[in-house]
Each structure stands twice: as C-alpha cells, then as structure tokens.
Design an enzyme around this catalytic site. Structure first.
Site, mmCIF file in Angstrom:
data_model
loop_
_atom_site.group_PDB
_atom_site.id
_atom_site.type_symbol
_atom_site.label_atom_id
_atom_site.label_comp_id
_atom_site.label_asym_id
_atom_site.label_seq_id
_atom_site.Cartn_x
_atom_site.Cartn_y
_atom_site.Cartn_z
ATOM 1 N N CYS A 202 -14.491 -1.069 4.687
ATOM 2 C CA CYS A 202 -13.539 -0.464 3.733
ATOM 3 C C CYS A 202 -14.288 0.149 2.439
ATOM 4 C CB CYS A 202 -12.292 -1.249 3.429
ATOM 5 S SG CYS A 202 -11.507 -2.101 4.749
ATOM 6 N N GLY A 203 -15.069 -0.453 2.069
ATOM 7 C CA GLY A 203 -16.089 0.062 0.972
ATOM 8 C C GLY A 203 -16.957 1.093 1.012
ATOM 9 N N ARG B 181 0.836 -1.288 0.035
ATOM 10 C CA ARG B 181 0.150 -0.060 0.047
ATOM 11 C C ARG B 181 0.900 1.295 0.093
ATOM 12 N NH1 ARG B 181 -4.082 0.381 4.812
ATOM 13 N NH2 ARG B 181 -5.577 -1.080 3.412
ATOM 14 N N ARG C 228 -4.436 3.274 17.211
ATOM 15 C CA ARG C 228 -5.071 2.416 16.397
ATOM 16 C C ARG C 228 -4.814 3.182 15.107
ATOM 17 N NH1 ARG C 228 -7.536 -1.499 14.187
ATOM 18 N NH2 ARG C 228 -9.349 -2.401 14.852
ATOM 19 N N LYS C 229 -5.610 2.930 13.951
ATOM 20 C CA LYS C 229 -5.388 3.641 12.554
ATOM 21 C C LYS C 229 -5.843 5.022 12.863
ATOM 22 C CE LYS C 229 -7.885 2.718 9.253
ATOM 23 N NZ LYS C 229 -8.969 1.956 8.235
ATOM 24 N N GLY D 203 -16.891 -6.378 1.788
ATOM 25 C CA GLY D 203 -16.884 -7.733 2.125
ATOM 26 C C GLY D 203 -17.065 -8.021 3.510
#
Ligand code: SRM
Ligand code: SF4
Length: 524
Positions: free
Chosen positions: A450-451, A70, A184-185, A445
């Site tokens: 994420c989508g 990434r 965390r992110k 998914g």
C-alpha cells in the site's frame, strides 16, 4: 450481469466469492441503523468484517469496536465544508481518533463507533461526501492531477472526468450494484498533466495525455488519452501497466472505463484471489483478445494508441509556493508527515483554505495537501500562519518525500510498525547526514505494498528478519523506482534487514547512491 458472471459463482469458489454470492456487499447499506443499535459485538461477522467495507467502513481487529472509514475523494479534491465535517466526525472520539491522507489522494478516518454510523452518513450526505464502494472488490478512489485547472502547462483539466467516472461507478455516490461484485479491487487513474502525478503505471486502468494525428479532412491533432491496463501490486506479484494500444478522446473516457470494468466483472478470474486482478485475465487471454473483448463491450472500434504520450516531465511533489495559470493566484503545497492528521489540524486546514483561498483543498498521492487560489495579496500573511510550522512548505530533504502506509498501529496485515518508525528513522538520518536533494523513501508494512515501495528511490517493505537467532522486525529493501516520465518499478535488492540495523544500512545507501555526506570536520 451477463451469463458469464453468474456462472462464476459455483461452490468451488473461494470464501470471498461465496459470501458475495450469498449477499451482495451493498446490501448492508439498508442495515446501518440495525447495526448501530445491535453494536459491533452482536453483528454477523461477515457483515462486520467484510460487507461493511462496501460502505467504506473497516472493522479493525487491532482496535476492535473502533472502525476505520475510507472516503472517496475524486481527483483528491474536497471543500473546506467537507473537511470540517470529517474533523467533526473524529473530534467526538478525542485522543482515540485521527485521520490519514492515503496514497490514493484520499482520507481515512479512525476511531469510528458503529452506533454513530447513521449520523455520520447523514452528515456526509449533507455536504456531498461519500465513502461508498471504497474497499474490498470495488473500484478505489479515482486519482487525478492535483493541479488540475491550476497548472499553466497542463494539457487537460481532469476534474470533471474523474467525477463522471466516480458517478458512473457509484451511482452518484449512492452505491451501484452494477459494479459491487468485481473479482477483486480495481484502480483507475487519469492525468492531463505532463508529470504523471498519479503514478499511472501502477493502476489497473490509466489514461495518460496523448495527441493523435487527425485523419482524412481533419488534419488537426486531437487531444485525448493513451490507455494503459493491468498495473498492480500484490503480495505475490507486481507489474507495471501495459499499453492497450488504444487512444480515446476525453468524451469517450467514461464509456471505456465502463467497458473495461464490465469485461473484468463478467470475465475476470474469480477462483484464486491471488490471481484475480485484471493483469491475470490479460495474461490468460493475451492482450489482443483482451482488447477485442473490451472493444466489443465498448460498442465501437478502438482507435490505436498515439505514437507517444505527453508524459515528458519529472514528477513534481507540489510542496512549496507556486504561481497558478490564473494571474495573481498561487497554490501552496503543505507537507504532512506520513499523512497523519488530527481533528484540530483538519479544522485549521479548512479555515486556511476558506480564509486565504477559495475554500478548496487537494490531496496528493504523496500524502500531502495543496491549498489553491491564494491571491498574491494574501500570500505573505498566509505563510505566517501557525499551521505552517507543523505542515511546513520547506521540509528537510528526506522528510519531504517520505511516504508510509498504515502499518501495525491499525492494520492487522502489518508485519511491522511503519509510520512512527519511518518518522523517527528519517529524523535520525537527517541529523547525521547532509543531503542536497530529496530522496523518496517509501515504507510499507507488508507485501501488499500500500505504501508503494516499488515506486520509491528506496522502498522498505516490512518483514520478519532474524538476528542472533531470534525473529525481529525487519525490512526488504527495494531500489530503482522511477516516477514521472519513463516510470519504472524498483526491485528488491536486499532481504531481511533487521530494523535495528536499518539506520546504518540507509546511511550507506544514501551516501553511495544519493550524494549524501557526513558533515566534514571543521578545518583549523
Ligand atoms: Fe492497500 C489492503 C491501506 C493503497 C494494495 N490496504 C489494505 C487494507 C484495507 C487491509 C486491511 O483491511 O487492513 C489496509 C487498511 C489499513 C488501514 O487501517 O489503513 C490498506 N491501502 C491502504 C492505504 C490507506 C495505505 C496508506 O497509508 O495510504 C491506501 C488507501 C488508498 C485509498 O484511499 O483507497 C492503500 N493498497 C494501496 C495501494 C497503492 C495504490 O493504490 O496506489 C496498493 C498497491 C496498488 C494496487 O492495489 O495494485 C494497495 N491494499 C493492497 C492490497 C494488495 C492487493 C492485491 O491485489 O493483492 C491489499 C490486500 C487485499 O486487497 O487483499 C490492501
Ligand atoms: Fe496494511 Fe500491509 Fe497495506 Fe501497510 S501494506 S496498510 S501493513 S496491508
């Protein structure tokens, strides 16, 4: 780090905090040569499965030995030279490899072999690319307006600011131990346009354009940004960002990002990973205390937010041909079905950007790209290029707004396959329905989102459903996501629809809510 941060690494912490305390993720930077000669099977598992993500390298349990990389792409921008390097990297793996444009205006490469990493990093460095700190407990790609500097109606060109924020966080792309151990992110977005092209509301920290009345002798309005905090999606909880009641002029944006990150790093919650995103800290403290702590770290008083921001347009998707603010120049948005690219596509994109434009390419959060700076005199020929048959400027209404996360093909969290299924489903629906406007359908998914199904007109989240007593692939359906001005998150309206029944269910939703029609039989 402050004392507060060091005291968080106690033995009762979760396994992620433990391995971060044992060895910082960034430490693997110095070990890439060693890993390359060892091979992925002989590597320490924590280095391979987790710490390598600090270098943007993701072990894929679904395709062991074939890693994902990434990148970071500040403001979604890259040069044709950089695009060629990315294409060269995956080209060597033949049919095994591909790339994806992500929902954060970024590119991921697939099929990467560990033995090639030293050479890949050399290639990246030579053209100013970096993948550092793009995964795990780090700040993700920083999104900005894909039309920055091109749009006659923009209020501020965000490109330089986004680059400065990335440079501060990653130490000019070399890696920065100051910010390599967040709880965390963390997502940051900044927009100077009017249409909220970055989905500000779903970021941990977002800057949206706003004018502030001048004070005292300075009666003129000043341009700056209202600040939003705490937006995030996770499997357990999703929240839109809330106003911090702060306004900053552009010259203070980098310092405020630093202050918020330092508060998050040093005081953020680390015990339970499901409760470690910034919003949980805001909840625990209350917004007032959070603001006061940020102010302390910022080192000066925060100015209260402007009464309203300048996000007053519907969101654009940038697909098609448009005039730039520079007379005689155009930008063209090309549609990439579910963001999937192959090496030959990437070489072609680079060639077109170089031959017709200024060599620049810009990604969008809808997983498409824009080629800017095409002169009027070159436009007609550009539009006859073969690549525009694959990546069209005039996709059908459902295809146009389709977004999909990676799904089961490469992601081990996935409960269902997404990208291929999404494309097949949209094609089938477009064959049976007449639509007069785009409908934004987002596939994801699993509940990690994420989508971004919560920003879609219709969001589809992978799950396991039951049909005839058996567990089958299914989706939960989200509706009501609104983007652009007055953005709002959609909510789950139906649970557990088997994928095999989905076409029928979507057909009904499109007819009932989005003006789709079945073709009328011809009258005689
Ligand atoms: Fe994501 C984890 C893919 C945008 C929320 N995400 C993952 C991993 C790394 C899981 C894994 O190791 O397999 C996925 C990699 C799969 C692969 O092979 O591609 C993954 N996320 C993606 C991408 C590629 C989806 C896409 O097809 O575009 C996006 C990459 C963006 C980038 O360039 O950095 C991507 N992920 C998002 C977004 C959307 C956004 O940022 O606007 C979200 C929701 C917003 C948010 O984070 O608040 C998102 N991803 C997650 C989560 C849930 C986070 C949480 O707090 O629980 C995870 C799981 C985790 O971090 O534990 C996750
Ligand atoms: Fe993987 Fe789930 Fe994210 Fe899709 S939503 S990329 S399946 S983690």
């Amino acid at each position: 780090m402050t004392e507060a941060a060091t005291t968080t690494t106690t033995p009762s912490l979760n396994k992620f905090e433990k391995f971060k305390a044992e060895k910082d993720g960034l430490a693997v930077k110095a070990e890439i040569e060693k890993f390359a000669s060892l091979g992925w099977e002989a590597m320490d598992e924590t280095d391979r499965d987790h710490r390598l993500k600090w270098m943007g390298v993701f072990f894929r349990p679904v395709t062991p030995g074939k890693f994902m990389m990434r990148l970071r792409m500040p403001n979604g921008i890259l040069s044709c030279e950089q695009m060629r390097v990315l294409a060269e990297v995956i080209q060597r793996y033949g049919d095994d490899a591909c790339a994806d444009i992500t929902t954060r205006q970024n590119i991921q490469l697939r099929g990467i072999r560990i033995e090639d990493l030293p050479n890949i990093f050399d290639k990246f460095r030579a053209v100013g690319l970096t993948s550092v700190q793009s995964g795990m407990d780090n700040v993700r790609n920083i999104t900005g307006d894909p039309l920055a500097g091109l749009d006659a109606d923009e209020l501020f060109d965000t490109r330089e600011l986004v680059q400065q924020i990335q440079d501060m966080i990653t130490n000019q792309g070399e890696g920065n131990p100051e910010f390599s151990n967040l709880p965390r992110k963390f997502n940051i977005a900044i927009t100077g346009g009017r249409d909220n092209s970055v989905h500000a509301e779903i970021n941990d920290l977002a800057f949206v354009p706003a004018f502030k009345e001048g004070q005292g002798e300075e009666s003129e309005q000043k341009f700056g940004f209202n600040v939003l905090v705490g937006g995030f999606f996770s499997a357990k909880r999703c929240d839109a960002a809330i106003p911090l009641n702060a306004w900053v002029p552009p010259e203070d944006v980098v310092a405020l990002c630093r202050a918020v990150l330092e508060v998050f790093r040093d005081r953020g919650l680390r015990a339970n990973r499901q409760k470690s995103r910034l919003m949980w800290l805001i909840d625990e403290w209350g917004l007032e205390k959070f603001r006061a702590e940020v102010e302390k770290q910022f080192g000066k008083s925060l100015i209260s937010a402007a009464a309203h921001d300048e996000i007053d347009w519907e969101k654009r998707d940038h697909i098609g041909v448009y005039k730039q603010k520079q007379p005689g120049l155009n930008y063209v948005g090309l549609h990439v079905p579910v963001g999937r690219l192959y090496a030959e596509d990437m070489f072609e994109i680079a060639r077109l950007a170089e031959v017709y434009g200024s060599g620049e390419i810009r990604m969008t959060v809808e997983q498409n790209f824009v080629i800017p700076n095409i002169p009027d005199s070159r436009l007609e020929v550009f539009l006859t290029e073969d690549l525009l048959n694959k990546f069209t400027i005039n996709p059908k209404p459902l295809t146009r707004s389709l977004v999909s996360c990676t799904g089961a093909q490469f992601c081990n969290f996935a409960l269902i396959e997404t990208k291929n299924r999404a494309l097949a489903m949209i094609k089938a629906l477009e064959a049976e329905l007449e639509l007069t406007r785009p409908v934004r359908i987002h596939w994801t998914g699993c509940p990690n989102s994420c989508g971004q199904p919560q920003v879609a007109d219709i969001g589809l989240m992978g799950t396991k459903a039951r049909k005839n007593g058996k567990a089958v692939d299914g989706v939960d359906i989200y509706m009501g996501g609104k983007v652009g001005k007055e953005a709002q998150l959609g909510t789950c309206v139906t649970k557990g629809v088997p994928c095999e029944d989905l076409q029928l269910v979507l057909r009904e939703l499109l007819i009932e809510h989005f003006g789709a029609r079945l073709p009328q039989p011809a009258t005689v």
